[in-house]
Design an enzyme around this catalytic site. Structure first.
Site, short mmCIF file in Angstrom:
data_model
loop_
_atom_site.label_atom_id
_atom_site.label_comp_id
_atom_site.label_asym_id
_atom_site.label_seq_id
_atom_site.Cartn_x
_atom_site.Cartn_y
_atom_site.Cartn_z
N SER A 147 1.19 -0.79 0.00
CA SER A 147 -0.17 0.00 0.49
C SER A 147 0.62 1.15 -0.16
CB SER A 147 -1.20 -0.09 1.37
OG SER A 147 -2.39 -1.42 1.21
N ARG A 148 2.18 1.09 -0.73
CA ARG A 148 3.17 2.36 -0.63
C ARG A 148 3.59 2.79 0.09
NH1 ARG A 148 2.14 -0.18 -4.99
NH2 ARG A 148 1.38 1.09 -6.67
#
Ligand SMILES: Cc1cc2nc3c(=O)[nH]c(=O)nc-3n(C[C@H](O)[C@H](O)[C@H](O)COP(=O)(O)O)c2cc1C
Length: 212
Positions: free
Chosen positions: A189-190
């Protein structure tokens, strides 16, 4: 085909925490580089070299890391090339490594100086003979009228002496001595892990976590 806006993947290979990092960034770099080499990744030892000359315009290209020790990173090229011109105007550069399979990036900023002519000579003659002829025939980054004109120059050198070729005076190596490192590990999710190493006034490396 997927649109660019919809092109993405998750980064979930690994994580990185401060207590996993070696206090010496060169040792940390060696570990990541060796990991990439042991995995037989194609181009594990190539790096993007970013430079800017006196006009301040950023420029970048890939070169091969050829030496690496406790204090510097080295590569070889023509000093008369575009990057050579830029480095002569501004002897600072940034090196960027990316190992896709490990979802890792390393960014290194530093000061650049030339290697000695002896070191360049030794490396030049360690290369396959064909590469030596190509380097001697090419005025790197300068225009040429055709592929044939380039090949003719190589053929002429081979005809003059098929067994050996001298290193051109303007061909040689550079050494980058780092002032900062950044190690990046992709996460889901970065929410990636990032750590910089900077030198404090006593010359000790200080590790800082950055937000992704
Ligand atoms: C995988 C790869 C490795 C390369 N290795 C080198 C290298 O070690 N030295 C070099 O001068 N150019 C190397 N090149 C070519 C450079 O990217 C670049 O085209 C060339 O150095 C001219 O750059 P310049 O005009 O900015 O000086 C490599 C290119 C690739 C794609």
């Amino acid at each position: 085909m997927t649109t660019l806006a919809d092109t993405r993947r998750e980064y979930e290979h690994d994580s990185l925490s401060k207590n996993q990092l070696n206090e010496n960034p060169f040792t940390q770099m060696q570990q990541w580089l060796e990991q990439a080499q042991k995995a037989n990744l194609k181009d594990a030892t190539v790096m993007t070299l970013a430079t800017a000359g006196k006009d301040g315009m950023p420029d970048a290209r890939i070169v091969m890391l050829k030496q690496f020790d406790e204090s510097s990173f080295c590569w070889y090229n023509s000093y008369a090339s575009r990057k050579g011109q830029q480095i002569s105007e501004n002897p600072q550069a940034c090196l960027l490594f990316y190992w896709r399979e490990f979802e890792q990036q390393v960014r290194i900023q530093g000061k650049v100086e030339k290697l000695s002519a002896e070191e360049a000579d030794e490396y030049f003659h360690s290369r396959p003979l064909g590469s030596q002829f190509s380097a001697a025939a090419s005025q790197q980054s300068h225009p040429i009228s055709s592929r044939k004109a380039l090949q003719d120059r190589v053929d002429q050198l081979i005809q003059d002496n098929p067994d050996a070729v001298s290193k051109p005076d303007d061909w040689g190596g550079y050494r980058l001595t780092p002032v900062t490192f950044e190690f990046w590990q992709g996460r889901a999710s970065r929410l990636h892990d990032r750590f910089t190493y900077t030198l404090d006034e006593a010359g000790k490396w200080v590790i800082t976590r950055l937000q992704p």
